[in-house]
Design a protein around this motif. Structure first.
Motif, PDB file in Angstrom:
ATOM      1  N   ARG A 178      41.723  26.644   9.330  1.00  0.00           N
ATOM      2  CA  ARG A 178      42.625  25.910   8.439  1.00  0.00           C
ATOM      3  C   ARG A 178      42.181  25.982   6.979  1.00  0.00           C
ATOM      4  O   ARG A 178      43.000  25.815   6.074  1.00  0.00           O
ATOM      5  CB  ARG A 178      42.709  24.452   8.894  1.00  0.00           C
TER       6      ARG A 178
ATOM      7  N   SER B 178      41.417  30.244  14.363  1.00  0.00           N
ATOM      8  CA  SER B 178      41.391  28.997  15.120  1.00  0.00           C
ATOM      9  C   SER B 178      42.831  28.543  15.357  1.00  0.00           C
ATOM     10  O   SER B 178      43.780  29.119  14.818  1.00  0.00           O
ATOM     11  CB  SER B 178      40.606  27.931  14.363  1.00  0.00           C
TER      12      SER B 178
ATOM     13  N   GLN C  47      44.098  33.802  18.729  1.00  0.00           N
ATOM     14  CA  GLN C  47      43.401  32.506  18.731  1.00  0.00           C
ATOM     15  C   GLN C  47      42.177  32.521  19.635  1.00  0.00           C
ATOM     16  O   GLN C  47      42.261  32.863  20.810  1.00  0.00           O
ATOM     17  CB  GLN C  47      44.358  31.409  19.199  1.00  0.00           C
ATOM     18  N   VAL C  48      41.043  32.116  19.068  1.00  0.00           N
ATOM     19  CA  VAL C  48      39.802  32.006  19.831  1.00  0.00           C
ATOM     20  C   VAL C  48      39.638  30.560  20.293  1.00  0.00           C
ATOM     21  O   VAL C  48      39.832  29.631  19.522  1.00  0.00           O
ATOM     22  CB  VAL C  48      38.589  32.400  18.943  1.00  0.00           C
TER      23      VAL C  48
ATOM     24  N   SER D  50      41.924  27.177  24.658  1.00  0.00           N
ATOM     25  CA  SER D  50      43.349  27.391  24.915  1.00  0.00           C
ATOM     26  C   SER D  50      43.811  28.707  24.291  1.00  0.00           C
ATOM     27  O   SER D  50      44.999  28.926  24.094  1.00  0.00           O
ATOM     28  CB  SER D  50      44.185  26.214  24.404  1.00  0.00           C
TER      29      SER D  50
ATOM     30  N   SER E 167      35.969  24.502  11.270  1.00  0.00           N
ATOM     31  CA  SER E 167      35.030  23.373  11.356  1.00  0.00           C
ATOM     32  C   SER E 167      34.081  23.502  12.543  1.00  0.00           C
ATOM     33  O   SER E 167      32.973  22.996  12.506  1.00  0.00           O
ATOM     34  CB  SER E 167      35.793  22.050  11.432  1.00  0.00           C
TER      35      SER E 167
ATOM     36  N   SER F  48      35.072  23.011  16.179  1.00  0.00           N
ATOM     37  CA  SER F  48      35.350  22.100  17.292  1.00  0.00           C
ATOM     38  C   SER F  48      34.851  22.730  18.596  1.00  0.00           C
ATOM     39  O   SER F  48      34.727  23.950  18.693  1.00  0.00           O
ATOM     40  CB  SER F  48      36.851  21.864  17.413  1.00  0.00           C
TER      41      SER F  48
ATOM     42  N   GLN G 134      36.379  23.002  21.318  1.00  0.00           N
ATOM     43  CA  GLN G 134      37.402  23.850  21.938  1.00  0.00           C
ATOM     44  C   GLN G 134      37.420  25.238  21.315  1.00  0.00           C
ATOM     45  O   GLN G 134      37.722  26.223  21.962  1.00  0.00           O
ATOM     46  CB  GLN G 134      38.798  23.225  21.813  1.00  0.00           C
ATOM     47  N   HIS G 135      37.104  25.313  20.037  1.00  0.00           N
ATOM     48  CA  HIS G 135      37.034  26.627  19.392  1.00  0.00           C
ATOM     49  C   HIS G 135      35.792  27.371  19.883  1.00  0.00           C
ATOM     50  O   HIS G 135      35.871  28.517  20.330  1.00  0.00           O
ATOM     51  CB  HIS G 135      37.011  26.489  17.869  1.00  0.00           C
TER      52      HIS G 135
ATOM     53  N   ASN H  87      31.843  27.741   4.863  1.00  0.00           N
ATOM     54  CA  ASN H  87      32.619  26.509   4.864  1.00  0.00           C
ATOM     55  C   ASN H  87      32.213  25.695   3.646  1.00  0.00           C
ATOM     56  O   ASN H  87      31.045  25.694   3.264  1.00  0.00           O
ATOM     57  CB  ASN H  87      32.308  25.725   6.154  1.00  0.00           C
TER      58      ASN H  87
ATOM     59  N   ASP I 249      33.504  27.896  -1.109  1.00  0.00           N
ATOM     60  CA  ASP I 249      34.953  27.962  -0.941  1.00  0.00           C
ATOM     61  C   ASP I 249      35.289  29.396  -0.520  1.00  0.00           C
ATOM     62  O   ASP I 249      34.949  30.341  -1.231  1.00  0.00           O
ATOM     63  CB  ASP I 249      35.617  27.617  -2.283  1.00  0.00           C
ATOM     64  N   ILE I 250      35.924  29.537   0.625  1.00  0.00           N
ATOM     65  CA  ILE I 250      36.178  30.901   1.114  1.00  0.00           C
ATOM     66  C   ILE I 250      37.099  31.678   0.171  1.00  0.00           C
ATOM     67  O   ILE I 250      37.013  32.889   0.074  1.00  0.00           O
ATOM     68  CB  ILE I 250      36.767  30.936   2.552  1.00  0.00           C
TER      69      ILE I 250
END
Ligand SMILES: Cc1cc2nc3c(=O)[nH]c(=O)nc-3n(C[C@H](O)[C@H](O)[C@H](O)COP(=O)(O)OP(=O)(O)OC[C@H]3O[C@@H](n4cnc5c(N)ncnc54)[C@H](O)[C@@H]3O)c2cc1C
Ligand SMILES: Nc1ncnc2c1ncn2[C@@H]1O[C@H](COP(=O)(O)O)[C@@H](O)[C@H]1O
Lengths: 327, 263
Positions: A216, A241, A255-256, A259, A274, A276, A278-279, A293, A311-312
């Motif tokens: 994001r 993500s 998507q990695v 899910s 970030s 998570s 789940q990621h 990040n 900052d990317i």
């Protein structure tokens, strides 16, 4: 007093999920002398294979065998569990898409406490179970105490408890089918139709050695250009993500995560992600991970080998230039 | 179709660096940017789209303090027809079960066909929807990314499971669903839209209105309590590269080359 702890085993095609052994570890964190019972619902030969496989890790394996369980419907399984679990029992399930479906309602039906998504368990004092959870996308942790005098339903975060490989439990398989199905198979207002497989995309990121993954933090679809540029310079593929897919900026096949896709690259660049669970659950094989990040507290820095706090939008083009200039 | 959507006001984690306060009793709340829980925004959008297809109404409900009203107005600006705020001193410090119990009492006052919640909120628990369904004895499915209204008795739902596969289900109404992100593209609401809802009346219901005894909610009704907040030991963690942008980029290129990260 020896505590009885139950674990609900998620399995597929005759293979128990990795969480089966993680829950043994979690149960021992509750009470190192606990008597640990696995509950396995399913049908046929696959079910027996799973029961026998985990019997070496659990003192007892309760098997529920029914044709109607060939696909696990959490609504029905909840009722079956209520029928066979002892009052004030403790039951652990994985905090995955099945556990999230099953557990909250189960705690209500058992009138037991619910401890969701535990990442660690510190033990029991009287009837107070102390555990660690995370909040705010893993940015802070919190100790919680759970009153387990009336029993408890616990979901354990996949990957958080180190699988207990000790085996040697010499467990017995006990057929609980008759008891569970007394009164018939539970009627539910929810019927399984089929599993629709996720679409295949143009790139197969599961085969990539180098992944430049974006989250994001990229802020806008137009900014994806800098990510493609970096991937091109490195000779890798672009992954992402979930929010990037939700925004329809990249297709789902990139998507990695739990899910999304499970990837095993050699190098993983996490840009504005970030981190998570789940990621991270989709990243296997311990790649060399670089996190970029702007928030030094982002959990991804715990998992990465190398971090850049930046900052990317500024840093990524610099990096791309450096790589292109270094040839 | 009468749809109720449960929403929560939370600190926006993509906007904020979350820190633990000095004595570890809470997070640092000064200067936090709050917004509606990301998942709830998708739930409200979905409810609005369903209503627009099959008629009916959308009500948003939240358990919180006066400040929570702002997210109710925001979601009404998106297109929800009604908003309700469930607020009472005794609701403070309720656990998930407490929140579900409070919402259940409100549900009993109305007549809903469908209740949507977010898949999870800032506490990462993902519990309120499933608990509410069990309390109501209604069917439940979590992580919905597809909803098709078949008729006024049942719906078709796709639950997103591992690998992004969809578990297709048929579910009888009334039911409770938790909504996963990505099910739709929530519409944007500007300041102007929110201002339009400034005068909308938002009823506030307390424990008395809902027939809830104070012991059943708040701290006394909770089976789970928070002891403290902390930042875990960093452990190994990443090696953070320091220096000027140029130096950092330089170092990173070397590291990547050594690891086969540049083909
Ligand atoms: C059942 C379930 C399954 C899920 N499955 C997946 C999955 O498969 N994959 C997945 O990814 N997620 C999944 N999620 C979602 C997951 O919980 C997180 O919400 C998601 O991973 C967050 O993505 P993110 O890191 O890109 O966004 P955020 O958490 O919002 O993080 C954005 C990061 O970018 C940083 N940042 C912002 N701007 C900049 C900038 N300019 N420069 C540098 N850094 C910046 C911020 O500091 C922040 O750390 C799932 C959730 C659930 C409930
Ligand atoms: N205080 C609250 N008021 C209304 N709904 C809530 C509240 N807390 C949680 N919910 C709902 O429950 C969902 C899951 O939250 P949780 O169980 O806290 O992870 C949220 O997305 C909301 O839909």
């Amino acid at each position: 007093m020896v505590r009885q702890v139950f674990a609900y085993i998620v399995h597929k095609e005759g293979v128990a999920d990795d969480t089966a052994l993680e829950m043994v570890a979690a149960a021992k964190r509750i009470d190192s002398d606990a008597s640990i019972t696995a509950i396995v619902a399913g049908t046929g030969a696959d079910l027996n294979v799973v029961c026998n496989e985990i019997a070496s890790s659990y003192q007892e394996v309760w098997k529920i065998d029914s044709e109607a369980l060939s696909y696990p419907n959490a609504e029905a399984i909840r009722t079956l569990l209520v029928r066979i679990l002892p009052k004030e029992g403790l039951i652990i399930a994985p905090h995955d898409t099945f556990g999230m479906d099953l557990a909250p309602g189960l705690s209500i039906k058992l009138d037991a406490a619910y401890l969701p998504d535990a990442v660690d368990i510190e033990g029991v004092d009287e009837n107070r179970l102390k555990a660690v959870r995370q909040e705010y996308s893993g940015q802070v942790s919190t100790h919680v105490v759970c009153d387990i005098s009336g029993g408890a339903v616990i979901t354990a975060r996949p990957g958080s408890f180190k699988a207990d490989e000790s085996k040697g439990a010499g467990g017995q398989v006990v057929d609980k089918t008759a008891e569970a199905l007394e009164g018939g198979f539970p009627e539910t207002g929810r019927r399984f139709i089929e599993v629709a497989e996720a679409e295949v995309g143009d790139v197969d990121i599961t085969k990539s050695d180098i992944l430049v993954s974006v989250g994001r933090g990229i802020e806008d679809e137009d900014n994806l250009e800098i990510v493609y540029d970096l991937a091109r310079a490195m000779g890798g593929d672009v992954a992402c993500s979930r929010p990037v897919v939700d925004a329809r900026w990249l297709e789902k096949s990139r998507q990695v995560g739990t899910s999304g896709k499970t990837v095993k690259p050699k190098v993983y660049m996490a840009l504005g992600i970030s981190g998570s669970f789940q990621h991270q659950g989709g990243i296997k094989g311990s790649p060399f991970m670089v996190a970029i990040n702007k928030n030094p507290k982002a959990p991804i820095f715990q998992a990465a080998d190398v971090g850049v706090v930046a900052d990317i939008l500024d840093f990524v083009p610099e990096l791309t230039d450096k790589i292109n200039g270094s040839r | 179709m009468e749809i109720l959507v449960c929403i929560k006001r939370v600190p926006d984690t993509s906007e904020n660096e979350i820190n633990v306060n000095r004595d570890g009793t809470d997070i640092e709340r000064d200067d936090l940017v709050y917004s509606v829980n990301e998942w709830d925004n998708y739930a409200v959008e979905e409810a609005i789209q369903i209503r627009d297809r099959v008629c009916g109404s959308v009500t948003v409900v939240t358990v919180g303090d006066e400040e929570t009203e702002e997210v109710v107005r925001r979601e009404m600006a998106m297109g929800a027809d009604k908003g309700v705020l469930l607020s009472d001193e005794v609701f403070k410090n309720s656990d998930g079960r407490g929140i579900a119990g409070i919402i259940k009492a409100e549900v009993k006052k109305g007549k809903y066909d469908l209740i949507l919640t977010g898949a999870q909120a800032d506490d990462g628990a993902g519990q309120v929807g499933g608990m509410l369904a069990a309390m109501l004895d209604w069917p439940y499915a979590s992580l919905a990314t597809l909803i098709e209204v078949t008729d006024d008795k049942k719906i078709k739902v796709g639950r997103e499971i591992e690998g992004g596969n969809l578990e297709m289900l048929e579910i009888d109404l009334p039911c409770v669903l938790s909504i996963q992100t990505g099910i739709n593209e929530p519409r944007y609401v500007g300041i102007r839209g929110i201002r339009k809802t400034a005068s909308a009346e938002i009823p506030v219901h307390g424990a008395g209105d809902l027939g809830l005894s104070p012991e059943s909610v708040g701290k006394s009704g909770s089976k789970i309590k928070q002891l403290d907040y902390f930042v875990p030991d960093a452990g190994e963690g990443a090696e953070i590269l320091e220096g000027s942008v140029d130096e950092i980029a330089e170092k990173l290129v070397e590291l990547l080359k050594a690891r086969g990260g540049i083909k």
